[in-house]
Design a protein around this motif. Sequence first.
Motif, PDB file in Angstrom:
ATOM      1  N   ALA A  57       0.790  -1.217   0.000  1.00 35.48           N
ATOM      2  CA  ALA A  57       0.000   0.000   0.000  1.00 35.48           C
ATOM      3  C   ALA A  57       0.831   1.280   0.000  1.00 35.48           C
ATOM      4  O   ALA A  57       0.584   2.190  -0.808  1.00 35.48           O
ATOM      5  N   TYR A  58       1.802   1.403   0.893  1.00 35.27           N
ATOM      6  CA  TYR A  58       2.470   2.697   1.034  1.00 35.27           C
ATOM      7  C   TYR A  58       3.474   2.957  -0.071  1.00 35.27           C
ATOM      8  O   TYR A  58       3.709   4.118  -0.438  1.00 35.27           O
ATOM      9  N   THR A  59       4.040   1.906  -0.665  1.00 37.16           N
ATOM     10  CA  THR A  59       4.839   2.097  -1.872  1.00 37.16           C
ATOM     11  C   THR A  59       3.951   2.599  -3.003  1.00 37.16           C
ATOM     12  O   THR A  59       4.318   3.525  -3.744  1.00 37.16           O
ATOM     13  N   ALA A  60       2.761   1.986  -3.128  1.00 29.69           N
ATOM     14  CA  ALA A  60       1.817   2.410  -4.163  1.00 29.69           C
ATOM     15  C   ALA A  60       1.374   3.855  -3.953  1.00 29.69           C
ATOM     16  O   ALA A  60       1.280   4.635  -4.910  1.00 29.69           O
ATOM     17  N   LEU A  61       1.128   4.247  -2.703  1.00 26.39           N
ATOM     18  CA  LEU A  61       0.696   5.616  -2.442  1.00 26.39           C
ATOM     19  C   LEU A  61       1.796   6.630  -2.760  1.00 26.39           C
ATOM     20  O   LEU A  61       1.512   7.736  -3.234  1.00 26.39           O
ATOM     21  N   GLY A  62       3.050   6.260  -2.504  1.00 29.58           N
ATOM     22  CA  GLY A  62       4.144   7.148  -2.890  1.00 29.58           C
ATOM     23  C   GLY A  62       4.188   7.349  -4.398  1.00 29.58           C
ATOM     24  O   GLY A  62       4.424   8.466  -4.887  1.00 29.58           O
ATOM     25  N   TYR A  63       3.972   6.260  -5.146  1.00 29.54           N
ATOM     26  CA  TYR A  63       3.926   6.340  -6.602  1.00 29.54           C
ATOM     27  C   TYR A  63       2.770   7.239  -7.044  1.00 29.54           C
ATOM     28  O   TYR A  63       2.923   8.091  -7.938  1.00 29.54           O
ATOM     29  N   LEU A  64       1.609   7.068  -6.410  1.00 27.14           N
ATOM     30  CA  LEU A  64       0.442   7.868  -6.769  1.00 27.14           C
ATOM     31  C   LEU A  64       0.634   9.337  -6.411  1.00 27.14           C
ATOM     32  O   LEU A  64       0.146  10.224  -7.115  1.00 27.14           O
ATOM     33  N   ALA A  65       1.344   9.602  -5.325  1.00 31.31           N
ATOM     34  CA  ALA A  65       1.616  10.991  -4.958  1.00 31.31           C
ATOM     35  C   ALA A  65       2.429  11.686  -6.048  1.00 31.31           C
ATOM     36  O   ALA A  65       2.193  12.857  -6.369  1.00 31.31           O
ATOM     37  N   ALA A  66       3.399  10.954  -6.618  1.00 26.45           N
ATOM     38  CA  ALA A  66       4.228  11.533  -7.672  1.00 26.45           C
ATOM     39  C   ALA A  66       3.458  11.713  -8.974  1.00 26.45           C
ATOM     40  O   ALA A  66       3.834  12.550  -9.804  1.00 26.45           O
ATOM     41  N   ALA A  67       2.381  10.938  -9.155  1.00 28.61           N
ATOM     42  CA  ALA A  67       1.605  10.994 -10.394  1.00 28.61           C
ATOM     43  C   ALA A  67       0.456  11.993 -10.326  1.00 28.61           C
ATOM     44  O   ALA A  67      -0.270  12.162 -11.313  1.00 28.61           O
ATOM     45  N   THR A  68       0.261  12.654  -9.186  1.00 29.61           N
ATOM     46  CA  THR A  68      -0.876  13.547  -8.979  1.00 29.61           C
ATOM     47  C   THR A  68      -0.414  14.828  -8.293  1.00 29.61           C
ATOM     48  O   THR A  68       0.708  14.921  -7.801  1.00 29.61           O
TER      49      THR A  68
END
Length: 293
Positions: A57-68
């Motif tokens: 989850a938190y790796t994915a959220l870091g990726y999503l933060a960079a994409a938004t």
Amino acid sequence: MKLSVSVTNYSWADRLHTRLALLAGFLDGTSVDTLWVPDHLLQADPASGPDEPMLEAYTALGYLAAATSRIRLGTMVTAATFRAPALLIKAVTTLDVLSAGRAWLGIGAGYNGDEARAMGLFLPETGERFARLTELLRLARQMWAGDETPFHGKYLDLEHPVGSPRPVTTPRPPVLIGGTGEQRTLRLVAEYGDACNLFDVPDGGAAIRRQLDVLDRHCIDAGRPPDEIERTVTTALKEGENSEELAERCRALSDLGVQHVVVIARGRPLADTDLDCVAGAADQLAGLAHTPG
């Protein structure tokens, strides 16, 4: 009313990282409030198989933060015992700092014994899970307040809980506590939460009304105004549902006291038509026009 999306299934046929970035980028340009991800190591949707793809989850959220750049980000929800509490608090703080203040702490006591046994995760008996969740919530408040004094609980023992850097969100990232237990979970929401998360069950709204009434009573007992708690509900998209129908369902939930609806697709990954449906409904609820992607 707020409308959010929870990505519960990553089984897209094309490249996962590309599909996830496109999904996030699209939603970032709409009125959708938050992009949630599950915090599991195995697929937990009973309509899917346990071997379906599941991202940490938190790796994915870091990726999503960079994409938004706008949409808020959080888990729906993290089990309190799956990570060391200070590590979890640091992960959410890091997400908040690097996303410029868009992080939630989505948290619950945990429940999935099959997943815990399969993956070697720590999941004690129910009473201990709630005690550990309570201590984690207390520790998060202390660390986010910049209080570095020792923390000594029944289960947690920290000599110097440093929380640096501090979160960008003031006074701290919002805390959503998931679950519908009327004696323990909703009491913790009243004491420590900024939002609850209930479920849209087909009973004419009876369960939601009862649970929100219980939450109000817990808030009064805790000396807290009930309107400080954001009332969220998770609902599944219906087959062939369009944005007008979804917006109407959200308005009906609003009549029950719900302020924030979290949309999932059950047993499958979200499709482009689903995203257009949710984006259109979010814009309608916000009084805006939406052009499908």
